[in-house]
Motif scaffolding. Sequence first.
Motif, mmCIF file in Angstrom:
data_model
loop_
_atom_site.group_PDB
_atom_site.id
_atom_site.type_symbol
_atom_site.label_atom_id
_atom_site.label_comp_id
_atom_site.label_asym_id
_atom_site.label_seq_id
_atom_site.Cartn_x
_atom_site.Cartn_y
_atom_site.Cartn_z
ATOM 1 N N PRO A 139 11.054 -5.453 -2.810
ATOM 2 C CA PRO A 139 10.978 -4.039 -3.200
ATOM 3 C C PRO A 139 9.552 -3.529 -3.420
ATOM 4 O O PRO A 139 9.250 -2.377 -3.084
ATOM 5 C CB PRO A 139 11.791 -3.994 -4.496
ATOM 6 N N PHE A 140 8.663 -4.364 -3.977
ATOM 7 C CA PHE A 140 7.293 -3.913 -4.203
ATOM 8 C C PHE A 140 6.504 -3.836 -2.887
ATOM 9 O O PHE A 140 5.670 -2.946 -2.703
ATOM 10 C CB PHE A 140 6.583 -4.831 -5.206
ATOM 11 N N THR A 141 6.778 -4.769 -1.988
ATOM 12 C CA THR A 141 6.163 -4.678 -0.663
ATOM 13 C C THR A 141 6.626 -3.406 0.045
ATOM 14 O O THR A 141 5.829 -2.701 0.687
ATOM 15 C CB THR A 141 6.533 -5.914 0.183
ATOM 16 N N ALA A 142 7.917 -3.096 -0.115
ATOM 17 C CA ALA A 142 8.474 -1.896 0.517
ATOM 18 C C ALA A 142 7.850 -0.630 -0.043
ATOM 19 O O ALA A 142 7.479 0.283 0.702
ATOM 20 C CB ALA A 142 9.994 -1.877 0.323
ATOM 21 N N ILE A 143 7.713 -0.569 -1.400
ATOM 22 C CA ILE A 143 7.167 0.661 -1.974
ATOM 23 C C ILE A 143 5.686 0.826 -1.643
ATOM 24 O O ILE A 143 5.172 1.931 -1.520
ATOM 25 C CB ILE A 143 7.414 0.716 -3.492
ATOM 26 N N ASN A 144 4.984 -0.294 -1.461
ATOM 27 C CA ASN A 144 3.599 -0.199 -0.993
ATOM 28 C C ASN A 144 3.527 0.349 0.429
ATOM 29 O O ASN A 144 2.629 1.124 0.766
ATOM 30 C CB ASN A 144 2.930 -1.577 -1.053
ATOM 31 N N SER A 145 4.485 -0.042 1.266
ATOM 32 C CA SER A 145 4.532 0.479 2.632
ATOM 33 C C SER A 145 4.856 1.966 2.644
ATOM 34 O O SER A 145 4.275 2.740 3.412
ATOM 35 C CB SER A 145 5.579 -0.288 3.454
ATOM 36 N N PHE A 146 5.776 2.366 1.749
ATOM 37 C CA PHE A 146 6.099 3.793 1.661
ATOM 38 C C PHE A 146 4.890 4.599 1.146
ATOM 39 O O PHE A 146 4.679 5.747 1.557
ATOM 40 C CB PHE A 146 7.307 4.010 0.749
ATOM 41 N N TYR A 147 4.131 3.988 0.256
ATOM 42 C CA TYR A 147 2.917 4.652 -0.241
ATOM 43 C C TYR A 147 1.892 4.807 0.895
ATOM 44 O O TYR A 147 1.231 5.851 1.015
ATOM 45 C CB TYR A 147 2.309 3.855 -1.398
ATOM 46 N N THR A 148 1.767 3.776 1.721
ATOM 47 C CA THR A 148 0.877 3.859 2.883
ATOM 48 C C THR A 148 1.330 4.962 3.837
ATOM 49 O O THR A 148 0.512 5.742 4.363
ATOM 50 C CB THR A 148 0.848 2.513 3.624
#
Length: 236
Positions: A139-148
């Motif tokens: 989930p944290f990797t995913a939210i970092n990707s969404f932030y990018t």
Amino acid sequence: MKKSDWLSLFAFIISIIALVLILLKTDFRTTGDAFIAIMAGFMGACATLIIGVQIYNSIDTRYTINELNKSFEEKIKALDKSIDSQLRDSRVLQNELNYELTNTKKELERAKEERKKNEFTIDAGIAQCYGLSLSEKQPFTAINSFYTAFNSAMQTNDTSLVEDCLRKLEVQLTIIEHLQSDNIFKAHMEDTKEMSFNKFNEHPYYLLIEDRCNKLQQGLGKKILAIEQYVKEKQQ
């Protein structure tokens, strides 16, 4: 005929008349006085004739010079007009070239902006796809990707794309909040702590989404703090 021409003609006629009168009144006896008189009259007539011819030639030369001067002046004026015309044509051509160059530069700038926008749009799409693929497992990797993806979307100034990325961030935050602290994959959680929405505060669209961005920032900070506290308690 000019006045000087009339005077020359008059002098020539007078010379002829004088010569005729001398011949008519002269006794052609071969005396010394008669011979001297004839010669004197003849010489006077010749002198008058020569002077008249010289005057006529002088006047004719002056007339020729004047005509040449007029011809030169006309040629100079025609040349000046030709030069002026060429200069005007050159200025018109230069203005046209400058106009075309300016338009070309504008087109290039628009093409560059469009290319950059397309590149950021593609980057946002790739980051979203990557985030969706890891939404549950990391989930944290995913939210970092969404932030990018959100960051790239802000560069495009495409409000619909920005809104789409922001919704995915909000959905991912909801997923993270509902996960148990002991059962959450913590990869890239430290990177998530470094995420900041304040760097977009100068973007003209940010004022419309500022409250939602602040809620995201606060929600992530609260969840990460809860996980860290859980880890500490578990270690004790």
